[in-house]
Design an enzyme around this catalytic site. Structure first.
Site, mmCIF file in Angstrom:
data_model
loop_
_atom_site.group_PDB
_atom_site.id
_atom_site.type_symbol
_atom_site.label_atom_id
_atom_site.label_comp_id
_atom_site.label_asym_id
_atom_site.label_seq_id
_atom_site.Cartn_x
_atom_site.Cartn_y
_atom_site.Cartn_z
ATOM 1 N N ASP A 67 -17.816 -27.466 -36.293
ATOM 2 C CA ASP A 67 -18.382 -26.710 -35.250
ATOM 3 C C ASP A 67 -19.132 -27.218 -34.149
ATOM 4 O O ASP A 67 -19.978 -26.218 -33.233
ATOM 5 C CB ASP A 67 -19.509 -26.328 -36.597
ATOM 6 C CG ASP A 67 -20.185 -27.723 -37.182
ATOM 7 O OD1 ASP A 67 -20.601 -28.343 -37.471
ATOM 8 O OD2 ASP A 67 -21.628 -26.911 -37.260
ATOM 9 N N ASP A 213 -27.865 -31.906 -35.074
ATOM 10 C CA ASP A 213 -27.675 -31.925 -37.145
ATOM 11 C C ASP A 213 -28.372 -33.290 -36.937
ATOM 12 O O ASP A 213 -27.909 -34.453 -36.855
ATOM 13 C CB ASP A 213 -26.508 -32.296 -36.944
ATOM 14 C CG ASP A 213 -25.935 -30.436 -36.753
ATOM 15 O OD1 ASP A 213 -25.968 -29.791 -35.892
ATOM 16 O OD2 ASP A 213 -24.613 -30.106 -37.894
#
Length: 305
Positions: A67, A213
């Site tokens: 992603d 992240d």
């Protein structure tokens, strides 16, 4: 003031939804355009943002989860079809180089431009890019795989010349750069005009930190201290704090804690879990810790100031 903007092209997480696109941003600073991450659907989002494809000079990939990088190869191919000739610089974790090389040999073997790969050591906080107007450095993060964020720092500009004073003292153009560099001016009568009377201070240099992240990191605030704008992933609300720890992500409250401790100007939340139909709960929990928190959303153009 020269533009320093962040264009949000995607702020969702791994599971695609109709509400959010996969992660991608474009940083616009003083006429230069840099992409951060490149999830699926990035090309359509660029079209919607009205950023010119040809102006993107570098792509920074934070880590090798799909992603954040599945859109890169398609974009490289499109650049070729559009007749790009300028090099495209790709900054990514070092182990991405072999995959990118083989993929380009299969799908992009007739490009008229060069793709220049720069391998990153995601465990180090180092400067990876510099030009006359800005620097970019890595921010080591704590994710399931090698991952880093990016810190864009605008370089301090020279003081502004006071045109009225230059005209009043008949200072020649040849001396303007010396005065910008801090020199005083001596008149024909021997009077010394201090630099402070000839100039006004430059606007403060601006900075933007992108933290992709990551689990909550107690020391992260030291690496993003005082930035004007911080983007920090906020995948979960507090009711899923255990999921955040298990999957190496952060809650909105944890993102706000970093922003508060770093004394940043403004916090942008993003990388939302697909479980949320809207992100109001995330925003509420963040603002309880750091009031100047905001949700990122596709289509936004946010000024760094």
């Amino acid at each position: 003031m020269e533009p320093f903007n962040v264009h949000i092209l995607g702020c969702g997480s791994a599971l695609p939804t109709l509400h959010h696109n996969s992660t991608c941003q474009i940083v616009e600073i003083r006429g230069k355009f840099f992409m951060i991450d490149c999830g699926e659907g990035t090309q359509i989002q660029i079209r919607r943002s009205r950023v010119n494809f040809s102006k993107i000079q570098a792509v920074f990939i934070s880590h090798l989860h799909g992603d954040h990088c599945f859109g890169l190869l398609g974009m490289i191919s499109t650049f070729g079809m559009l007749g790009r000739t300028a090099p495209l610089h790709v900054y990514a974790p070092s182990n991405f180089e072999e995959y990118l090389k083989h993929s380009m040999q299969m799908f992009c073997n007739r490009l008229e431009y060069e793709v220049v790969f720069h391998g990153l050591d995601t465990k180090k906080n180092i400067q990876i890019y510099e030009d006359k107007s800005l620097t970019v450095e890595t921010i080591p993060l704590d994710h399931r795989i090698a991952c880093c964020g990016f810190l864009f720092r605008e370089k301090q500009t020279a003081p502004h010349i006071r045109r009225d004073m230059i005209d009043y003292y008949s200072i020649p153009i040849s001396q303007i750069n010396n005065i910008k560099a801090g020199a005083d001016w001596k008149t024909e009568d021997g009077e010394v005009i201090p630099n402070e009377r000839l100039t006004t201070p430059p606007l403060p240099a601006r900075s933007y930190a992108y933290c992709s992240d990551t689990r909550y990191m107690e020391n992260l605030h030291t690496m993003v201290e005082g930035v004007n704008l911080l983007y920090h992933e906020s995948t979960y609300a507090n009711d899923k704090a255990d999921n955040a720890k298990l999957y190496y992500h952060s809650t909105a409250e944890q993102a706000a804690t970093v922003a508060r401790d770093a004394r940043v100007g403004k916090l942008l939340l993003g990388h939302y879990s697909a479980r949320y139909s809207n992100e109001n709960q995330l925003l509420k929990e963040a603002r309880e810790v750091f009031p100047n928190s905001f949700l990122s959303d596709e289509g936004q153009c946010i000024a760094v100031q």
